[in-house]
Design a protein around this motif. Structure first.
Motif, PDB file in Angstrom:
ATOM      1  N   ASN A 196       0.858  -1.179   0.000  1.00 26.24           N
ATOM      2  CA  ASN A 196       0.000   0.000   0.000  1.00 26.24           C
ATOM      3  C   ASN A 196       0.898   1.235   0.000  1.00 26.24           C
ATOM      4  N   VAL A 197       0.360   2.349  -0.403  1.00 25.17           N
ATOM      5  CA  VAL A 197       1.193   3.515  -0.685  1.00 25.17           C
ATOM      6  C   VAL A 197       1.953   4.005   0.549  1.00 25.17           C
ATOM      7  N   ASP A 210      -1.148  12.124   2.785  1.00 30.61           N
ATOM      8  CA  ASP A 210      -2.593  11.895   2.750  1.00 30.61           C
ATOM      9  C   ASP A 210      -3.204  12.170   1.382  1.00 30.61           C
ATOM     10  N   TRP A 211      -2.415  12.695   0.432  1.00 31.19           N
ATOM     11  CA  TRP A 211      -2.925  12.959  -0.910  1.00 31.19           C
ATOM     12  C   TRP A 211      -2.657  11.814  -1.883  1.00 31.19           C
ATOM     13  N   ASN A 243      -4.374  13.051  -5.554  1.00 31.02           N
ATOM     14  CA  ASN A 243      -5.397  14.070  -5.740  1.00 31.02           C
ATOM     15  C   ASN A 243      -4.818  15.484  -5.772  1.00 31.02           C
ATOM     16  N   LEU A 244      -3.501  15.569  -6.010  1.00 34.46           N
ATOM     17  CA  LEU A 244      -2.890  16.879  -6.155  1.00 34.46           C
ATOM     18  C   LEU A 244      -3.321  17.521  -7.482  1.00 34.46           C
TER      19      LEU A 244
END
Length: 266
Positions: A196-197, A210-211, A243-244
């Motif tokens: 996972n990231v 968190d993005w 989501n940047l």
């Protein structure tokens, strides 16, 4: 007429201290057999390196030989940390280039050990063996992240250390690990996994963000030679989204090939 000298006896709670830097065999229960020039000890119970002996045979095939060789063949079960201590404190350590130095572990496993010790020149001892991981946890060492649920086999012998197709979990996903000794010296670890990231960023020594979200495949190669360590990590980052704002906005299905190289003292 020539006769055969033969003695057999039961062994009860005996010790066998056979060579410096090798752990003695303790609390032996089994059979002693002297048959002509052949000496054999067959242990059905005992202790080596704090591990319980499932079966062990110690043999001198020819007591009259000028080059007497003691062979020891043992199957030992017990805590993995005791087996790592065995690798680190016996001549095996030099053979595997200090592979297990700094390594910590939890759980149990089985060690199959084979020794051939020329008693008049012990430095020429030949050793080989296999340690079978049984859902162990491994921490630290020169080249390891923290690995859980480790299942596989570590082999060691005159050609160094080798691990093939060993599985574990790390960075939030499954990992497959292979370790081999290189002809020019040193060890190479090849690993593939899914992470996972947040955990993937820790692989790169970066803080969680968190993005970013998702899971991605990765490959890594770690080369250790003496005090030098080289780490190469690759990933397509497919499965990770951002989501940047543009140009850093990313859909999970888009590939952003990542190639990271880091060289540091070990």
């Amino acid at each position: 007429k020539e006769g055969l000298f033969r003695i057999s006896a039961k062994i009860v709670n005996a010790d066998l201290d056979y060579a410096q830097r090798w752990p003695k065999v303790e609390k032996i229960y089994g059979d002693f057999l002297l048959n002509g020039k052949r000496l054999e000890i067959r242990a059905s119970d005992g202790v080596i390196a704090n591990g319980k002996i499932q079966q062990a045979n110690a043999i001198i095939a020819d007591l009259n030989s000028r080059d007497t060789v003691l062979t020891l063949d043992a199957k030992i079960t017990g805590a993995v940390e005791d087996k790592i201590r065995f690798l680190n404190t016996t001549p095996v350590n030099e053979m595997i280039d200090g592979f297990a130095q700094g390594m910590k572990a939890k759980g149990n496993g089985t060690l199959d050990l084979k020794l051939a010790l020329p008693l008049s020149h012990i430095k020429d001892t030949k050793v080989s063996g296999e340690y079978h991981f049984q859902n162990n946890r491994i921490e630290g060492g020169k080249i390891w992240p923290t690995l859980d649920n480790v299942v596989g086999t570590l082999q060691f012998g005159p050609n160094g250390v080798q691990i093939k197709n060993t599985t574990a979990t790390a960075f939030g996903g499954p990992v497959n690990i292979n370790v081999s000794k290189q002809p020019e010296g040193g060890l190479v670890v090849d690993a593939t996994g899914k992470a996972n990231v947040d955990q993937f960023l820790t692989l790169l020594d970066l803080p969680a963000q968190d993005w970013m979200d998702g899971v991605t495949d990765w490959t890594a190669k770690v080369a250790v030679n003496g005090d030098d360590t080289a780490v190469i990590v690759d990933s397509t980052l497919v499965g990770i989204s951002s989501n940047l704002p543009q140009p850093l906005n990313k859909n999970a299905g888009i590939a952003w090939p990542l190639h990271v190289v880091r060289k540091t003292p070990a």
